[in-house]
Design a protein around this motif. Structure first.
Motif, PDB file in Angstrom:
ATOM      1  N   ALA A 169     -22.892  89.465 -18.149  1.00  5.78           N
ATOM      2  CA  ALA A 169     -23.610  88.791 -19.223  1.00  5.78           C
ATOM      3  C   ALA A 169     -25.110  88.781 -18.911  1.00  5.78           C
ATOM      4  CB  ALA A 169     -23.044  87.386 -19.444  1.00  5.78           C
ATOM      5  N   CYS A 170     -25.774  87.635 -19.095  1.00  5.98           N
ATOM      6  CA  CYS A 170     -27.220  87.564 -18.884  1.00  5.98           C
ATOM      7  C   CYS A 170     -27.596  87.621 -17.411  1.00  5.98           C
ATOM      8  CB  CYS A 170     -27.768  86.285 -19.506  1.00  5.98           C
ATOM      9  SG  CYS A 170     -27.361  86.119 -21.255  1.00  5.98           S
ATOM     10  N   ALA A 203     -37.185  81.505  -5.355  1.00  3.05           N
ATOM     11  CA  ALA A 203     -35.794  81.705  -5.769  1.00  3.05           C
ATOM     12  C   ALA A 203     -35.783  82.171  -7.217  1.00  3.05           C
ATOM     13  CB  ALA A 203     -35.001  80.408  -5.616  1.00  3.05           C
ATOM     14  N   VAL A 204     -34.764  82.963  -7.563  1.00  6.81           N
ATOM     15  CA  VAL A 204     -34.604  83.477  -8.924  1.00  6.81           C
ATOM     16  C   VAL A 204     -33.180  83.164  -9.385  1.00  6.81           C
ATOM     17  CG1 VAL A 204     -34.711  85.497 -10.428  1.00  6.81           C
ATOM     18  CG2 VAL A 204     -36.217  85.352  -8.423  1.00  6.81           C
ATOM     19  N   SER A 205     -33.061  82.563 -10.561  1.00  3.46           N
ATOM     20  CA  SER A 205     -31.744  82.228 -11.111  1.00  3.46           C
ATOM     21  C   SER A 205     -31.451  83.039 -12.364  1.00  3.46           C
ATOM     22  CB  SER A 205     -31.666  80.735 -11.464  1.00  3.46           C
ATOM     23  OG  SER A 205     -31.593  79.932 -10.320  1.00  3.46           O
ATOM     24  N   SER A 206     -30.192  83.375 -12.532  1.00  4.99           N
ATOM     25  CA  SER A 206     -29.691  83.944 -13.785  1.00  4.99           C
ATOM     26  C   SER A 206     -28.314  83.372 -14.046  1.00  4.99           C
ATOM     27  CB  SER A 206     -29.605  85.473 -13.717  1.00  4.99           C
ATOM     28  OG  SER A 206     -30.810  86.066 -14.120  1.00  4.99           O
ATOM     29  N   PHE A 207     -28.130  82.860 -15.258  1.00  5.29           N
ATOM     30  CA  PHE A 207     -26.849  82.288 -15.642  1.00  5.29           C
ATOM     31  C   PHE A 207     -26.380  82.964 -16.929  1.00  5.29           C
ATOM     32  CE2 PHE A 207     -29.339  78.603 -13.857  1.00  5.29           C
ATOM     33  CZ  PHE A 207     -28.851  78.763 -12.573  1.00  5.29           C
ATOM     34  N   GLY A 208     -25.126  83.388 -16.945  1.00  6.55           N
ATOM     35  CA  GLY A 208     -24.646  84.156 -18.082  1.00  6.55           C
ATOM     36  C   GLY A 208     -23.499  83.505 -18.814  1.00  6.55           C
ATOM     37  N   THR A 209     -23.312  83.935 -20.039  1.00  8.08           N
ATOM     38  CA  THR A 209     -22.146  83.532 -20.820  1.00  8.08           C
ATOM     39  C   THR A 209     -20.881  83.783 -20.010  1.00  8.08           C
ATOM     40  OG1 THR A 209     -23.308  84.134 -22.850  1.00  8.08           O
ATOM     41  CG2 THR A 209     -20.915  83.911 -22.977  1.00  8.08           C
ATOM     42  N   GLY A 210     -19.963  82.838 -20.078  1.00  3.85           N
ATOM     43  CA  GLY A 210     -18.744  82.960 -19.290  1.00  3.85           C
ATOM     44  C   GLY A 210     -18.802  82.161 -18.005  1.00  3.85           C
ATOM     45  N   GLY A 211     -19.845  81.336 -17.856  1.00  5.07           N
ATOM     46  CA  GLY A 211     -19.957  80.525 -16.653  1.00  5.07           C
ATOM     47  C   GLY A 211     -20.357  81.303 -15.421  1.00  5.07           C
ATOM     48  N   ILE A 212     -21.072  82.423 -15.608  1.00  2.43           N
ATOM     49  CA  ILE A 212     -21.470  83.292 -14.493  1.00  2.43           C
ATOM     50  C   ILE A 212     -22.825  82.836 -13.962  1.00  2.43           C
ATOM     51  CG2 ILE A 212     -22.000  85.662 -13.826  1.00  2.43           C
ATOM     52  CD1 ILE A 212     -20.154  86.572 -16.122  1.00  2.43           C
ATOM     53  N   ASN A 213     -22.908  82.599 -12.657  1.00  9.87           N
ATOM     54  CA  ASN A 213     -24.129  82.085 -12.044  1.00  9.87           C
ATOM     55  C   ASN A 213     -24.557  82.942 -10.860  1.00  9.87           C
ATOM     56  OD1 ASN A 213     -23.873  79.542 -13.641  1.00  9.87           O
ATOM     57  ND2 ASN A 213     -22.123  79.204 -12.298  1.00  9.87           N
ATOM     58  N   TYR A 214     -25.864  83.261 -10.804  1.00  8.82           N
ATOM     59  CA  TYR A 214     -26.434  83.987  -9.660  1.00  8.82           C
ATOM     60  C   TYR A 214     -27.733  83.306  -9.236  1.00  8.82           C
ATOM     61  CZ  TYR A 214     -23.258  87.941  -9.563  1.00  8.82           C
ATOM     62  OH  TYR A 214     -22.144  88.735  -9.406  1.00  8.82           O
ATOM     63  N   HIS A 215     -27.962  83.281  -7.928  1.00  9.63           N
ATOM     64  CA  HIS A 215     -29.178  82.677  -7.368  1.00  9.63           C
ATOM     65  C   HIS A 215     -29.628  83.549  -6.202  1.00  9.63           C
ATOM     66  CE1 HIS A 215     -31.895  79.261  -7.148  1.00  9.63           C
ATOM     67  NE2 HIS A 215     -31.734  79.186  -5.830  1.00  9.63           N
ATOM     68  N   VAL A 216     -30.884  84.013  -6.255  1.00  9.74           N
ATOM     69  CA  VAL A 216     -31.429  84.923  -5.261  1.00  9.74           C
ATOM     70  C   VAL A 216     -32.590  84.254  -4.532  1.00  9.74           C
ATOM     71  CG1 VAL A 216     -32.528  87.165  -4.883  1.00  9.74           C
ATOM     72  CG2 VAL A 216     -30.763  86.920  -6.630  1.00  9.74           C
ATOM     73  N   LEU A 217     -32.609  84.375  -3.215  1.00  8.09           N
ATOM     74  CA  LEU A 217     -33.686  83.846  -2.397  1.00  8.09           C
ATOM     75  C   LEU A 217     -34.587  84.991  -1.951  1.00  8.09           C
ATOM     76  CD1 LEU A 217     -31.645  81.292  -0.261  1.00  8.09           C
ATOM     77  CD2 LEU A 217     -33.008  80.860  -2.312  1.00  8.09           C
ATOM     78  N   VAL A 218     -35.883  84.847  -2.215  1.00  9.44           N
ATOM     79  CA  VAL A 218     -36.870  85.899  -1.991  1.00  9.44           C
ATOM     80  C   VAL A 218     -37.956  85.371  -1.056  1.00  9.44           C
ATOM     81  CG1 VAL A 218     -38.435  87.539  -3.097  1.00  9.44           C
ATOM     82  CG2 VAL A 218     -36.411  86.731  -4.325  1.00  9.44           C
ATOM     83  N   GLU A 219     -38.431  86.241  -0.189  1.00 12.43           N
ATOM     84  CA  GLU A 219     -39.454  85.858   0.779  1.00 12.43           C
ATOM     85  C   GLU A 219     -40.516  86.945   0.835  1.00 12.43           C
ATOM     86  OE1 GLU A 219     -38.383  83.655   4.635  1.00 12.43           O
ATOM     87  OE2 GLU A 219     -38.716  85.722   5.290  1.00 12.43           O
TER      88      GLU A 219
END
Length: 896
Positions: free
Chosen positions: A641-642, A875-891
């Protein structure tokens, strides 16, 4: 891409299997109430979603669940699919119907019908086809391929990663390889892998026939199956029934510019097989059975004398099973290994798969005493990828099995401990050594940063060439046929390929718009290579070794949907001439009407070009980049999804950390400013009536945007060794599924993804300076996202408030490319030492409890002061339809 860079990685156990009867896919009845699916949503579900729900249920039941425990918190769901789904086709046709009905009216008038009769003909046709096609406000959610794994996760309360992948005939192998990497790295504790293929459109068959020259073309074969995977040590501990173990899954790609076609390289095929056997710790002469899949392997499948050979499609109608082929073969061989008999024909006649209808001959042990039964499943895809998977029997100590000889077999768990390897893999930083992007008002990454620093949005009215306002725009109204907004972050599709690529005009014309856009962004990405790193087509742009190209996008490209729609509309001659409103026309007038209709709708009668199928593959974006830029990198499409871009990044990072790849290209692309998506999102009330304004008190939804962002990745140590420019470091990626609502965001699910990201790093949330939020601009979405951030980022002493922002206020919501926009913005901000601003923020939503973190949302660029003793972090977040969650840590990378 291989599942391990060293021999004897821990085997992965197949502990559950399901294979639906391919001859009865249309007859299987699925009780949606059993899975808590509301009737309104059920009307919008594609058929594949129902079939995969049933396959998942049978697979989990075969593994003993729900009676036996399942590590649901860390169980992933990965689905493999090729080509567009039935609901995608129906929705595209329904949205295009008003345009076609208008052409019917005009053609009828030109043929002699009076204005009233012509208008009634158009209205009659719309009503007739609308009833046939159906539709509901939930069509946008119901049609998405990523909704399938999300629906399964919600049905069975599985809270790991959920994503859909596609790589032509290599689809199943890509899914299995990714699952194996996740399990060995202990990122996941179980993975439910499903694959399915249906004949959804006659257009695909026609395009496939055109590619193969029309003679002797094997038809598309249907099938749906599932396997449940666990680490073997865990399966033994849990006393699971183990059908077989996967020792290795290796994929290699042969980049050949031009129209997609299987590789003829015998040398690469042999090297792929040799690498796979070496990684599995298996000698070639101990393999007793070989199963072929997909496109033909060059030179045949040479092997030792006495080796048995098979092909799963011989039991499935002698066709091409595409997404399902690899999984069907693995299922077939796993059952044979468990039963100690060579494979027969798959059967599911009793509704539950557990035997074969035509059992083969007894399968004795190998050529030397003490060697277990071993098999290989191999294949090739039309995009140029070779696949090689090694399977082995598993024997529980002391447990007799029919047909076993009593000789010793491989121990359940090998003597190399997996835990130190897994911990080391999680700790490996990944360097971003190249980046590129094209979004609204930003032709490249530099232009992107200029737009951000300007503080001015690039959202505005989409061009008339995109949205016919007379037909499809109705301000203020919720409708299944109109959009209530005409705003978007539009990006023109390139008319020509990049100058350094020799893509024939005829082929370029058949490509999907997303493929063209990604090809242009890739030119920017690879132009950053220094001369010492190599230049030129066919040299991999200086990227030697093994690679992967993972691109987030929609599985079901608009190019295919449009072609299917044209095919259906072109076959409505009898329907049009049979309209009651046209009864007054003579036969000659009706003939003229059809001629005028074909002329105005652009329907041609010429033969289909061989390259036509290339634009219908979602993985065609990745394959195009790999082949045209000479990358020996396995191409795949990812849909979550997103969150698709970050899901693709997750796959790439996993491949790099495990040693499966030496470099990767990851990112996302989608052209969301199109009539279909604008109408479908309006029907559910998702779009803003004005413009995307994350965190604003007046926020009322998102605005669609077009875009593409791509990143070139390497392990940090390799980047330093090679003298690469390092734009930033990927330190951790966490993912989860809410296992709850498909459309309502969930605080707990988002927090779970954040926690999993921080479990991979050695720093605390309070040391993160900036959060690039998903920031959709819906009141509920913004409130939930800030609440979730507060749960994690409010802990510990914070020297400065956490800055929060979102790229969507500048460029719109780019759907599958949203995560790439957020990551691009964050990396550019790190390099510039500038905290990026938001725009369109007039009055901060008072429901956002920013003070509890504490956090601030800035509206102008600010200096990003480097904290004493540590690098800048984000940090970068993306949340998608269907309850899909991603979280990225960047340095940031600090030059020494």
């Amino acid at each position: 891409m291989t599942t391990s860079d060293s021999p004897h990685g821990e085997p992965v156990a197949i502990v559950g299997i399901a294979e639906l009867d391919p001859a009865a896919l249309d007859d299987i009845v699925v009780d949606v109430a059993r899975y808590g699916i509301p009737p309104m949503q059920a009307r919008s579900m594609n058929r594949m979603q129902l079939l995969m729900l049933e396959a998942a249920r049978r697979c989990l039941a075969d593994a003993g669940h729900p009676a036996r425990p399942l590590p649901a918190e860390r169980t992933d769901v990965v689905t493999g699919l090729c080509f567009a789904l039935d609901r995608q086709h129906a929705n595209a046709l329904r949205v295009e119907l008003p345009r076609y009905a208008r052409e019917v009216e005009r053609a009828a008038a030109a043929a002699g019908a009076d204005p009233d009769s012509a208008a009634r003909a158009g209205e009659e046709l719309r009503g007739l086809l609308t009833r046939r096609l159906g539709g509901s406000p939930h069509d946008r959610v119901g049609e998405m391929a990523s909704t399938i794994p999300a629906r399964i996760a919600a049905a069975f309360k599985l809270r790991g990663r959920t994503l859909a992948v596609e790589s032509a005939e290599a689809t199943s192998f890509v899914a299995l390889a990714h699952a194996t990497v996740q399990l060995r790295a202990e990122v996941s504790d179980a993975v439910l892998v499903l694959a399915g293929q249906r004949r959804e459109s006659a257009y695909v068959a026609a395009a496939l026939a055109a590619k193969e020259g029309g003679a002797g073309v094997r038809p598309l074969t249907e099938g749906v199956g599932a396997v449940l995977l666990k680490r073997l040590s865990d399966a033994v501990r849990d006393q699971d029934r183990v059908y077989a173990t996967i020792l290795d899954c290796t994929l290699r790609h042969d980049p050949r510019p031009g129209c997609f076609r299987p590789s003829p390289s015998v040398e690469l095929w042999q090297r792929t097989a040799a690498e796979s056997l070496r990684a599995a710790g298996v000698a070639a002469d101990t393999v007793q059975y070989v199963e072929g899949v997909g496109a033909a392997v060059p030179g045949g499948a040479d092997g030792a004398a006495g080796v048995e050979y098979g092909d799963v499609v011989s039991g499935l109608g002698d066709g091409r099973a595409f997404a399902h082929a690899g999984l069907a073969s693995v299922t077939k061989v796993a059952l044979a290994l468990r039963g100690c008999r060579y494979p027969g024909q798959l059967s599911d006649s009793d509704g539950e798969l557990g035997d074969t209808s035509e059992p083969g001959t007894p399968w004795q042990t190998g050529v030397r005493d003490g060697v277990p039964r071993r098999a290989v499943v191999h294949g090739a895809s039309l995009t140029g990828t070779f696949c090689h998977l090694v399977l082995e029997e598993h024997s529980e100590p002391g447990a007799p099995a029919e047909g076993r000889t009593g000789t010793e077999v491989r121990p359940a768990v090998r003597n190399r401990s997996r835990r130190p390897w897994a911990a080391a893999a999680r700790a490996v930083p990944i360097a971003v050594v190249g980046l590129g992007g094209r979004f609204a008002g930003a032709p490249d990454a530099r232009g992107f940063w200029r737009v951000v620093c300007s503080g001015r949005t690039r959202i505005g009215p989409v061009p008339d060439t995109v949205l016919d306002r007379e037909l499809s725009h109705s301000p203020g109204a919720l409708s299944l046929t109109h959009t209530y907004t005409d705003q978007g972050g539009h990006v023109p599709v390139p008319d020509e390929p990049p100058e350094d690529l020799a893509v024939l005009p005829q082929r370029y014309a058949t490509l999907d718009g997303a493929q063209r856009l990604a090809l242009t962004v890739a030119a920017e990405l690879f132009s950053q290579q220094s001369p010492s790193q190599g230049q030129g087509q066919g040299q991999g742009q200086g990227r030697g070794g093994r690679g992967v190209v993972a691109i987030g996008g929609t599985l079901g490209p608009p190019r295919e949907r449009r072609a299917h729609t044209d095919l259906v509309l072109g076959g409505l001659d009898d329907t049009v001439t049979g309209l009651a409103a046209l009864d007054g026309l003579s036969a000659l007038q009706k003939k003229r009407l059809l001629e005028r209709l074909r002329e105005r709708s652009g329907q041609g009668d010429g033969a289909l070009p061989p390259a036509l199928l290339d634009g219908c593959l979602a993985s065609g974006v990745a394959a195009l980049l790999a082949n045209e830029y000479g990358l020996r990198a396995v191409p795949l499409a990812v849909e979550a999804a997103c969150a698709s871009s970050l899901a693709a990044l997750d796959i790439a990072v996993g491949a790099l950390r495990s040693g499966a790849a030496d470099y990767a290209v990851a990112g996302g692309v989608e052209l969301a400013c199109n009539v279909r998506d604008m109408v479908l999102c309006s029907a559910l009330g998702l779009l803003s009536h004005s413009r995307n304004a994350p965190f604003d008190a007046g926020a009322d939804g998102f605005t669609p945007g077009d875009g593409c962002g791509l990143f070139l990745l390497k392990r940090y140590d390799d980047a330093l060794r090679d003298g690469d420019t390092v734009h930033g470091l990927i330190r951790g990626i966490g993912a989860s599924n809410d296992a709850k609502s498909l459309i309502a965001p969930d605080v707990a699910g988002q927090v779970r993804a954040m926690q999993r990201a921080f479990a991979q790093v050695d720093f605390e949330p309070c040391t993160v300076d900036y959060l690039e939020a998903h920031g959709t601009g819906t009141k509920v979405g913004d409130r939930v996202e800030i609440a979730a951030a507060g749960r994690l980022y409010a802990g510990g002493p914070r020297a400065e408030p956490l800055r929060i922002g979102s790229a969507k206020s500048f460029f719109g919501h780019t759907f599958a490319a949203a995560g790439s926009a957020g990551l691009l913005r964050t990396l550019l901000a790190l390099r510039a030492g500038t905290l990026p601003p938001n725009t369109l923020l007039r009055t901060l939503n008072p429901a956002l409890d920013l003070a509890a973190i504490p956090a601030e949302i800035a509206t102008r660029p600010e200096p990003w002061t480097r904290p004493p003793g540590r690098p800048r972090r984000a940090a970068v977040s993306s949340f998608g339809t269907g309850g899909i969650n991603y979280h990225v840590l960047v340095e940031e990378h600090r030059e020494h």
